[in-house]
Design an enzyme around this catalytic site. Structure first.
Site, short mmCIF file in Angstrom:
data_model
loop_
_atom_site.label_atom_id
_atom_site.label_comp_id
_atom_site.label_asym_id
_atom_site.label_seq_id
_atom_site.Cartn_x
_atom_site.Cartn_y
_atom_site.Cartn_z
N LYS A 3 0.82 -1.22 0.00
CA LYS A 3 0.00 0.00 0.00
C LYS A 3 0.85 1.27 0.00
CE LYS A 3 -3.72 -2.27 2.62
NZ LYS A 3 -4.28 -2.44 3.98
N VAL B 297 -0.14 -8.59 6.61
CA VAL B 297 -0.65 -9.77 7.33
C VAL B 297 0.10 -11.06 7.02
CG1 VAL B 297 -3.02 -9.21 7.98
CG2 VAL B 297 -2.54 -10.03 5.69
N TYR C 12 -0.94 0.09 11.65
CA TYR C 12 -2.38 0.13 11.99
C TYR C 12 -2.59 0.81 13.34
CZ TYR C 12 -1.86 -3.43 8.49
OH TYR C 12 -1.50 -4.10 7.38
N1 LIG Z 1 -3.12 -6.01 6.75
C1 LIG Z 1 -2.94 -6.49 5.55
O1 LIG Z 1 -1.84 -6.86 5.17
C2 LIG Z 1 -4.19 -6.63 4.75
C3 LIG Z 1 -3.95 -6.95 3.29
C4 LIG Z 1 -4.88 -8.01 2.77
N2 LIG Z 1 -4.61 -8.23 1.38
C5 LIG Z 1 -6.31 -7.59 2.99
O2 LIG Z 1 -6.84 -6.85 2.23
O3 LIG Z 1 -6.95 -7.99 3.93
#
Ligand SMILES: NC(=O)CC[C@H](N)C(=O)O
Length: 315
Positions: free
Chosen positions: A74, A269, A251
């Protein structure tokens, strides 16, 4: 600036022991399972790779492990959207504030007017950003993102993990509902399913710790790849990205991370963390077991140790 002799000496002597001590934390975490394919990752792995601006590297632990970028991507889709559209257009679609909510929460999209995502590093914001990437269709947008990531990593073999892509795409009910809500709020450009396809693709780009470290190095060096001398990102957009990494990159644990580590960082994640010591090093970490906030439990512990022992906090 290169590692100093003293840094080299300390890191070579201590890093393996710090990695071992942090690895133990993995048993208190859990690999992500809402994307079923991610649950297959080795729960107790932990690896770290550092690269300085002259290309010297130091690594320890399970560095050969490949994993998908997930939310780490992102940061770089935000940068590409800024390069494609400029600051004004991007910040008409996403805000600049932390949410204090989980990364996949849609709570504030209804609570607060206008219903634009609070920032580009939560899922809602990143999906809005995916819709701003230039290209005729999803395939062209996706391939522009991949080439940009390849140039940042200095690795033209970067590609997608299609198992993870399919696994996410097949199970993304929450992201899908969020995207349709964004469309209804007038935030998403184009077809919702196309936008999601771009988003799932960039989340599933496969890397290892050294790719992350090299990408981080470009940010640490204000957009110029110090290894090749190529100017890859305008300095202003690096500044925006690094600021978001400090305020929202981990986050709703970003405040705690700023206090305990004090470096711009972005987690995913899959258990990856991209971080840097600005002006000095790019750092890539992998530790698939996550804490309750969705950040690598062992990875965060290791970065806390490094920052404390090496005095790397910016604050
Ligand atoms: N926190 C993450 O890495 C989320 C990315 C994952 N592809 C999602 O959209 O849930």
């Amino acid at each position: 600036m290169s590692f100093t002799e003293q840094e080299k000496e300390i890191l070579n002597r201590q890093l393996p022991a710090w990695v071992e001590a942090s690895k133990v934390r993995s048993s208190y975490g859990k690999t992500a399972s809402y994307i079923p394919e991610l649950a297959k990752a080795p729960q107790n792995a932990l690896g770290i790779h550092l690269i300085d601006t002259t290309g010297n590297t130091i690594s320890s632990g399970d560095c050969s492990l490949s994993f998908t970028m997930q939310s780490i991507s992102k940061v770089f889709t935000l940068i590409l959207a800024l390069m494609d559209n400029g600051e004004k257009a991007v910040f008409e679609k996403v805000g600049m504030e932390p949410t204090g909510d989980n990364f996949n929460s849609m709570l504030k999209l209804e609570l607060v007017r206008p219903g634009i995502p609070f920032n580009p590093l939560i899922n809602a914001g990143a999906i809005a950003i995916s819709s701003l990437i230039h290209g005729q269709n999803a395939a062209e947008k996706t391939s522009r993102i991949l080439s940009f990531f390849q140039s940042l990593a200095g690795n033209d073999t970067l590609t997608y993990d299609m198992e993870v892509y399919r696994s996410e795409s097949d199970t993304a009910n929450l992201n899908r509902s969020m995207a349709y809500l964004l469309k209804d709020n007038g935030v998403l450009e184009g077809q919702v399913e196309e936008v999601l396809d771009v988003y799932f693709h960039h989340c599933s780009i496969q890397v290892n710790c050294s790719d992350l470290a090299r990408m981080a190095l470009v940010l640490a060096n204000n957009g110029i790849d110090p290894i090749t001398g190529a100017s890859l990102i305008p300095r202003r957009y690096v500044q925006i990205a690094k600021t978001f990494m400090v305020t929202c990159g981990m986050y709703n644990a970003s405040g705690e991370f700023a206090i305990q580590v004090g470096l711009p960082a972005k987690s995913g994640v899959s258990g990856g963390i991209l971080t840097m010591v600005p002006g000095r090093f790019g750092i890539g970490v992998i530790g698939p077991a996550l804490n309750t906030k969705g950040n690598s439990i062992a990875g965060v512990h290791l970065l806390e140790t490094l920052s404390r022992e090496m005095d790397w906090s910016l604050f």
